[in-house]
Scaffold this motif. Structure first.
Motif, PDB file in Angstrom:
ATOM      1  N   PHE A  19     -77.732 -48.249  50.411  1.00  0.00           N
ATOM      2  CA  PHE A  19     -76.852 -47.292  49.722  1.00  0.00           C
ATOM      3  C   PHE A  19     -76.408 -47.597  48.455  1.00  0.00           C
ATOM      4  N   LEU A  20     -76.072 -48.789  48.365  1.00  0.00           N
ATOM      5  CA  LEU A  20     -75.706 -49.499  46.930  1.00  0.00           C
ATOM      6  C   LEU A  20     -77.000 -49.508  45.952  1.00  0.00           C
ATOM      7  N   LEU A  21     -78.266 -49.731  46.498  1.00  0.00           N
ATOM      8  CA  LEU A  21     -79.371 -49.696  45.741  1.00  0.00           C
ATOM      9  C   LEU A  21     -79.766 -48.433  45.089  1.00  0.00           C
ATOM     10  N   ASP A  22     -79.442 -47.390  45.891  1.00  0.00           N
ATOM     11  CA  ASP A  22     -79.536 -46.074  45.269  1.00  0.00           C
ATOM     12  C   ASP A  22     -78.893 -45.786  44.092  1.00  0.00           C
ATOM     13  N   GLY A  23     -77.735 -46.201  44.189  1.00  0.00           N
ATOM     14  CA  GLY A  23     -76.978 -45.925  42.817  1.00  0.00           C
ATOM     15  C   GLY A  23     -77.257 -46.732  41.727  1.00  0.00           C
ATOM     16  N   ILE A  24     -77.390 -48.102  42.273  1.00  0.00           N
ATOM     17  CA  ILE A  24     -77.982 -48.978  41.131  1.00  0.00           C
ATOM     18  C   ILE A  24     -78.950 -48.386  40.415  1.00  0.00           C
ATOM     19  N   LEU A  25     -80.360 -48.143  41.198  1.00  0.00           N
ATOM     20  CA  LEU A  25     -81.568 -47.554  40.681  1.00  0.00           C
ATOM     21  C   LEU A  25     -81.107 -46.326  39.875  1.00  0.00           C
ATOM     22  N   THR A  26     -80.318 -45.536  40.288  1.00  0.00           N
ATOM     23  CA  THR A  26     -80.047 -44.193  39.423  1.00  0.00           C
ATOM     24  C   THR A  26     -79.416 -44.802  37.976  1.00  0.00           C
ATOM     25  N   VAL A  27     -78.630 -45.552  37.918  1.00  0.00           N
ATOM     26  CA  VAL A  27     -77.901 -46.042  36.690  1.00  0.00           C
ATOM     27  C   VAL A  27     -78.665 -46.973  35.988  1.00  0.00           C
ATOM     28  N   ILE A  28     -79.656 -47.815  36.495  1.00  0.00           N
ATOM     29  CA  ILE A  28     -80.670 -48.690  35.498  1.00  0.00           C
ATOM     30  C   ILE A  28     -81.638 -47.600  34.950  1.00  0.00           C
ATOM     31  N   PHE A  29     -82.313 -46.760  35.725  1.00  0.00           N
ATOM     32  CA  PHE A  29     -83.283 -46.062  35.371  1.00  0.00           C
ATOM     33  C   PHE A  29     -83.118 -44.686  35.169  1.00  0.00           C
ATOM     34  N   SER A  30     -81.841 -44.440  34.640  1.00  0.00           N
ATOM     35  CA  SER A  30     -81.273 -43.000  34.397  1.00  0.00           C
ATOM     36  C   SER A  30     -82.313 -42.020  33.474  1.00  0.00           C
ATOM     37  N   GLU A  31     -82.685 -43.034  32.550  1.00  0.00           N
ATOM     38  CA  GLU A  31     -83.352 -42.323  31.567  1.00  0.00           C
ATOM     39  C   GLU A  31     -84.725 -42.024  32.002  1.00  0.00           C
ATOM     40  N   GLN A  32     -85.274 -42.534  32.987  1.00  0.00           N
ATOM     41  CA  GLN A  32     -86.701 -42.266  33.664  1.00  0.00           C
ATOM     42  C   GLN A  32     -86.416 -41.135  34.469  1.00  0.00           C
ATOM     43  N   PHE A  33     -85.540 -41.155  35.413  1.00  0.00           N
ATOM     44  CA  PHE A  33     -85.114 -40.345  36.579  1.00  0.00           C
ATOM     45  C   PHE A  33     -84.600 -39.187  35.892  1.00  0.00           C
ATOM     46  N   LEU A  34     -84.129 -38.945  34.848  1.00  0.00           N
ATOM     47  CA  LEU A  34     -83.647 -37.754  34.243  1.00  0.00           C
ATOM     48  C   LEU A  34     -84.467 -37.242  32.969  1.00  0.00           C
ATOM     49  N   GLU A  35     -85.633 -37.073  32.789  1.00  0.00           N
ATOM     50  CA  GLU A  35     -86.617 -37.075  31.776  1.00  0.00           C
ATOM     51  C   GLU A  35     -86.739 -35.691  31.808  1.00  0.00           C
ATOM     52  N   GLY A  36     -86.406 -34.974  30.454  1.00  0.00           N
ATOM     53  CA  GLY A  36     -86.567 -33.619  30.350  1.00  0.00           C
ATOM     54  C   GLY A  36     -85.779 -32.940  31.381  1.00  0.00           C
ATOM     55  N   THR A  37     -86.546 -31.825  31.942  1.00  0.00           N
ATOM     56  CA  THR A  37     -85.938 -30.921  33.088  1.00  0.00           C
ATOM     57  C   THR A  37     -86.126 -31.681  34.254  1.00  0.00           C
ATOM     58  N   LYS A  38     -87.001 -32.603  34.293  1.00  0.00           N
ATOM     59  CA  LYS A  38     -87.508 -33.311  35.500  1.00  0.00           C
ATOM     60  C   LYS A  38     -86.337 -34.225  35.982  1.00  0.00           C
ATOM     61  N   VAL A  39     -86.191 -34.082  37.464  1.00  0.00           N
ATOM     62  CA  VAL A  39     -85.038 -34.822  37.910  1.00  0.00           C
ATOM     63  C   VAL A  39     -85.476 -35.797  39.168  1.00  0.00           C
ATOM     64  N   MET A  40     -85.593 -36.869  39.338  1.00  0.00           N
ATOM     65  CA  MET A  40     -85.988 -37.703  40.371  1.00  0.00           C
ATOM     66  C   MET A  40     -84.643 -38.667  40.878  1.00  0.00           C
ATOM     67  N   THR A  41     -84.780 -38.442  42.376  1.00  0.00           N
ATOM     68  CA  THR A  41     -83.391 -38.777  42.952  1.00  0.00           C
ATOM     69  C   THR A  41     -83.656 -39.903  44.020  1.00  0.00           C
ATOM     70  N   PRO A  42     -83.482 -41.190  43.872  1.00  0.00           N
ATOM     71  CA  PRO A  42     -84.010 -41.973  44.637  1.00  0.00           C
ATOM     72  C   PRO A  42     -83.171 -41.854  46.187  1.00  0.00           C
ATOM     73  N   ARG A  43     -83.710 -41.810  47.138  1.00  0.00           N
ATOM     74  CA  ARG A  43     -82.927 -41.681  48.683  1.00  0.00           C
ATOM     75  C   ARG A  43     -83.190 -42.572  49.384  1.00  0.00           C
ATOM     76  N   LEU A  44     -82.954 -43.943  48.993  1.00  0.00           N
ATOM     77  CA  LEU A  44     -83.438 -45.198  49.748  1.00  0.00           C
ATOM     78  C   LEU A  44     -82.656 -45.181  51.206  1.00  0.00           C
ATOM     79  N   ILE A  45     -81.522 -44.698  51.019  1.00  0.00           N
ATOM     80  CA  ILE A  45     -80.751 -44.647  52.308  1.00  0.00           C
ATOM     81  C   ILE A  45     -81.391 -43.695  53.384  1.00  0.00           C
ATOM     82  N   VAL A  46     -81.755 -42.683  52.987  1.00  0.00           N
ATOM     83  CA  VAL A  46     -82.725 -41.763  53.868  1.00  0.00           C
ATOM     84  C   VAL A  46     -83.805 -42.688  54.420  1.00  0.00           C
ATOM     85  N   LEU A  47     -84.627 -43.234  53.528  1.00  0.00           N
ATOM     86  CA  LEU A  47     -85.610 -44.139  54.007  1.00  0.00           C
ATOM     87  C   LEU A  47     -85.281 -45.153  55.031  1.00  0.00           C
ATOM     88  N   VAL A  48     -84.106 -45.581  54.953  1.00  0.00           N
ATOM     89  CA  VAL A  48     -83.852 -46.678  55.819  1.00  0.00           C
ATOM     90  C   VAL A  48     -83.448 -45.891  57.095  1.00  0.00           C
TER      91      VAL A  48
END
Length: 172
Positions: A19-48
C-alpha cells in the motif's frame, strides 16, 4: 496460536508495505508515470490482494480488502466508498475465477489484467459521472488503461515470485 499470530499480523503488514509502496513509486517516478497525456498508475495493493486470494481464506481476504479499501479511499482518494467496493470485488472475482482456472503465473497475470481493467474502467466511469474527468473513451483506453496495465504487468513480473514465497512462508 503462533500460526494464527503469523497470519493475522504478517499478512496485514505485507499488504501495508505494498500500500505504501504504491504511493512511494508514484512520488519517485511521477515524471515517468505522468508523461505527456499518458498516465500510468501502480496498483501493487491490487496485485497483492489478488495473489493472496489464492492462499488465504476468502472470508479473511474480504475483511482485509474492506479495511484496506477504506484506508486507500481516505489516504489517496478522499471519496470514501470507491475502493471499499472495488477491493472486495477483486477478491471475490479472483476467488470465483481460481475455482475454474489453473492458478499458474500466466493465469494469475491474466486475472490481474482482467481485474485491473475492471477497476480502471469503473473508476473512469465513476469520475466521468461526477464530472472529474472529461476525456473520451478512446483517450481513456489509449492514455490511461493501456499504460496502467503495462506498468502493472511489469510490476507483477517483478514481485510475483518473492511475494508468493513470502505468503507461503507465512502460511507454513
Amino acid at each position: 496460536m503462533i500460526e494464527n499470530w503469523k497470519t493475522s499480523t504478517l499478512i496485514p503488514l505485507v499488504i501495508t508495505f505494498f500500500f505504501l509502496l504504491d504511493g512511494i513509486l508514484t512520488v519517485i517516478f511521477s515524471e515517468q508515470f505522468l508523461e505527456g497525456t499518458k498516465v500510468m498508475t501502480p496498483r501493487l495493493i491490487v496485485l497483492v490482494l489478488i495473489l493472496m486470494s489464492f492462499y488465504i481464506p476468502r472470508s479473511r481476504m474480504l475483511v482485509y480488502s474492506i479495511i484496506f479499501g477504506l484506508v486507500y479511499d481516505s489516504y489517496y482518494v478522499g471519496i470514501l466508498g470507491v475502493y471499499v467496493l472495488l477491493f472486495p470485488l477483486v477478491v471475490y472475482l479472483t476467488e470465483k475465477m481460481k475455482k475454474v482456472l489453473n492458478p499458474n503465473p500466466i493465469v494469475i497475470g491474466m486475472m490481474i489484467i482482467v481485474n485491473l481493467s475492471l477497476i480502471e474502467t469503473y473508476l473512469y466511469l465513476f469520475y466521468q459521472v461526477l464530472g472529474y474527468t472529461t476525456i473520451n473513451w478512446a483517450t481513456f483506453l489509449a492514455d490511461r488503461l493501456g499504460p496502467t496495465l503495462l506498468l502493472n504487468l511489469v510490476l507483477f513480473i517483478a514481485v510475483f515470485y518473492p511475494l508468493k514465497k513470502t505468503i507461503e512462508r507465512i502460511q507454513e
